[in-house]
Design an enzyme around this catalytic site. Structure first.
Site, PDB file in Angstrom:
ATOM      1  N   ALA A 234      31.515  25.834  17.011  1.00  0.00           N
ATOM      2  CA  ALA A 234      32.189  25.214  18.158  1.00  0.00           C
ATOM      3  C   ALA A 234      33.274  26.138  18.719  1.00  0.00           C
ATOM      4  O   ALA A 234      33.036  26.887  19.678  1.00  0.00           O
ATOM      5  CB  ALA A 234      32.752  23.860  17.748  1.00  0.00           C
ATOM      6  N   ARG A 235      34.455  26.083  18.152  1.00  0.00           N
ATOM      7  CA  ARG A 235      35.555  26.956  18.569  1.00  0.00           C
ATOM      8  C   ARG A 235      36.347  27.369  17.329  1.00  0.00           C
ATOM      9  O   ARG A 235      36.648  26.523  16.469  1.00  0.00           O
ATOM     10  CB  ARG A 235      36.514  26.219  19.515  1.00  0.00           C
ATOM     11  CG  ARG A 235      36.037  26.088  20.943  1.00  0.00           C
ATOM     12  CD  ARG A 235      36.063  27.415  21.713  1.00  0.00           C
ATOM     13  NE  ARG A 235      35.640  27.236  23.088  1.00  0.00           N
ATOM     14  CZ  ARG A 235      34.386  27.335  23.520  1.00  0.00           C
ATOM     15  NH1 ARG A 235      33.405  27.634  22.687  1.00  0.00           N
ATOM     16  NH2 ARG A 235      34.103  27.160  24.800  1.00  0.00           N
ATOM     17  N   GLU A 264      38.645  36.073  19.248  1.00  0.00           N
ATOM     18  CA  GLU A 264      37.428  36.885  19.418  1.00  0.00           C
ATOM     19  C   GLU A 264      37.683  38.071  20.339  1.00  0.00           C
ATOM     20  O   GLU A 264      38.412  37.936  21.316  1.00  0.00           O
ATOM     21  CB  GLU A 264      36.314  35.990  19.985  1.00  0.00           C
ATOM     22  CG  GLU A 264      35.931  34.907  19.011  1.00  0.00           C
ATOM     23  CD  GLU A 264      35.003  33.852  19.601  1.00  0.00           C
ATOM     24  OE1 GLU A 264      34.489  34.042  20.716  1.00  0.00           O
ATOM     25  OE2 GLU A 264      34.804  32.829  18.937  1.00  0.00           O
ATOM     26  N   HIS A 282      29.785  34.881  18.102  1.00  0.00           N
ATOM     27  CA  HIS A 282      29.705  33.855  19.162  1.00  0.00           C
ATOM     28  C   HIS A 282      28.346  33.963  19.878  1.00  0.00           C
ATOM     29  O   HIS A 282      28.277  34.232  21.075  1.00  0.00           O
ATOM     30  CB  HIS A 282      30.872  34.006  20.152  1.00  0.00           C
ATOM     31  CG  HIS A 282      31.155  32.744  20.904  1.00  0.00           C
ATOM     32  ND1 HIS A 282      32.417  32.309  21.191  1.00  0.00           N
ATOM     33  CD2 HIS A 282      30.316  31.806  21.440  1.00  0.00           C
ATOM     34  CE1 HIS A 282      32.359  31.178  21.876  1.00  0.00           C
ATOM     35  NE2 HIS A 282      31.087  30.847  22.039  1.00  0.00           N
TER      36      HIS A 282
HETATM   37  C1  8YV Z   1      28.918  30.642  25.454  1.00  0.00           C
HETATM   38  C2  8YV Z   1      30.379  28.654  24.725  1.00  0.00           C
HETATM   39  O1  8YV Z   1      28.871  31.716  24.564  1.00  0.00           O
HETATM   40  O2  8YV Z   1      29.289  26.880  25.805  1.00  0.00           O
HETATM   41  C3  8YV Z   1      30.339  27.338  25.394  1.00  0.00           C
HETATM   42  O3  8YV Z   1      31.412  26.724  25.512  1.00  0.00           O
HETATM   43  O4  8YV Z   1      31.364  29.049  24.228  1.00  0.00           O
HETATM   44  C4  8YV Z   1      29.162  29.473  24.607  1.00  0.00           C
HETATM   45  O5  8YV Z   1      28.008  28.775  24.615  1.00  0.00           O
HETATM   46  C5  8YV Z   1      29.703  31.067  26.588  1.00  0.00           C
HETATM   47  O6  8YV Z   1      30.127  30.041  27.417  1.00  0.00           O
HETATM   48  C6  8YV Z   1      28.850  32.062  27.377  1.00  0.00           C
HETATM   49  O7  8YV Z   1      29.482  32.499  28.456  1.00  0.00           O
END
Ligand code: 8YV
Length: 317
Positions: A234-235, A264, A282
């Site tokens: 997730a985060r 990151e 990620h």
């Molecule tokens: C992507 C993400 O890597 O959806 C999200 O919030 O963090 C990831 O799926 C990212 O947004 C790709 O730009």
């Protein structure tokens, strides 16, 4: 004249980039050396922003874009966008909800299996020629069975549910926590994260990070225990990373599978040589299929907003 769009992150699907280029004048912020000068020059003309979930957009940058009509997040996490500021200005902030669910859940399962079965450690052992040097079976410690584990899911949105369905197919008992019990789900609910950790062999983080910074700390890791694993797709901010490193170093938990980190692309140095962790960069949504579907949704959201329609996936309008 084509509308000007500020793109904060690269998009890796050529056919999607071609369509953006055909429809818009793309201003690729990430390619600029002097970003401030660039924004001073083009900021007043920018009608839309495309950004990544992790990158979002600062309030300060949005403030320099007076003609902004949409922030399209190429992802599902909107925690890095100041939603209340966007709401005040009537700017739609959209996400690619649903487009990446299956791939993110697949990555969670990949990490869950990899960390229990030492897949990456043994891969390195074979590549390094260690199997030939140490062919005796005892040279590699026994792994742990994933099938049948008690899996605790933190955040039961689309991704959490997809992880639950997959883990259930492995005979795992599923429990979850979220803001409230979800009526339609067959899984066991608990409102208490510490209790969930205590009752789980594998804790999987699938929650939005907006209001959940540092929820997995030493207390939760202690409750997960020395036979327990943590997986985070997730985060990074959901976890107190210092507590996590300490928990892994001291054997407070058995291992972790991590796709996301606090800062990151920087991963805590202590994790880099640690066999009990599996690390990704990620990558959970980084498949051709997800990124193409995400790109399509961003295209639709931009088209709607610039035509004066409310984009379907807007969180703020
Ligand atoms: C992507 C993400 O890597 O959806 C999200 O919030 O963090 C990831 O799926 C990212 O947004 C790709 O730009």
């Amino acid at each position: 004249m084509k509308p000007e769009i500020l793109q904060l992150n690269p998009i890796l699907v050529p056919s999607i980039n071609d369509r953006f280029d055909a429809l818009y004048t793309m201003r690729r912020y990430f390619e600029q050396d002097d970003k401030e000068a660039y924004i001073r020059e083009i900021g007043p003309r920018i009608r839309g922003v495309i950004t990544g979930g992790h990158t979002g957009i600062s309030r300060a940058l949005m403030a320099q874009l007076p003609a902004l009509a949409i922030v399209a997040v190429n992802g599902v996490g909107t925690d890095a966008v100041d939603l209340s500021y966007a709401r005040e200005r009537g700017i739609p902030v959209t996400g690619t909800f649903g487009a990446l669910t299956e791939d993110v859940a697949d990555m969670a399962l990949g990490l869950m299996l990899a960390v229990c079965r030492n897949l990456c450690t043994v891969d390195r052992f074979v590549r390094d020629g260690m199997w030939v040097k140490h062919p005796q079976p005892g040279a590699i410690p026994l792994a742990r069975r994933f099938s049948g584990m008690r899996v605790g899911i933190v955040g039961m949105g689309r991704v959490g549910r997809a992880v639950a369905a997959r883990a259930a197919a492995f005979g795992c008992a599923i429990a979850y926590t979220d803001l409230a019990y979800i009526d339609s789900l067959p899984w066991q609910f608990t409102g208490n994260l510490e209790q969930l950790a205590e009752d789980s062999d594998m804790l999987v983080l699938c929650a939005a990070a907006d209001k959940a910074e540092g929820i997995v700390n030493a207390r939760i890791l202690q409750a997960l225990g020395s036979d327990g694993y943590l997986v985070n797709i997730a985060r990074g901010r959901l976890v107190d990373e210092t507590d996590l490193v300490h928990a892994l170093q001291t054997g407070m938990i058995a291992g972790a599978g991590l796709d996301v980190f606090v800062d990151e692309p920087h991963v805590p140095a202590a994790l880099l040589n640690m066999d009990r962790v599996v690390l990704q960069a990620h990558r959970a949504s980084a498949t051709v299929e997800s990124r193409t579907a995400m790109g399509e949704m961003v295209l639709d959201s931009l088209a709607d907003a610039l035509a004066g329609r409310r984009p379907e996936n807007s969180l703020t309008t």
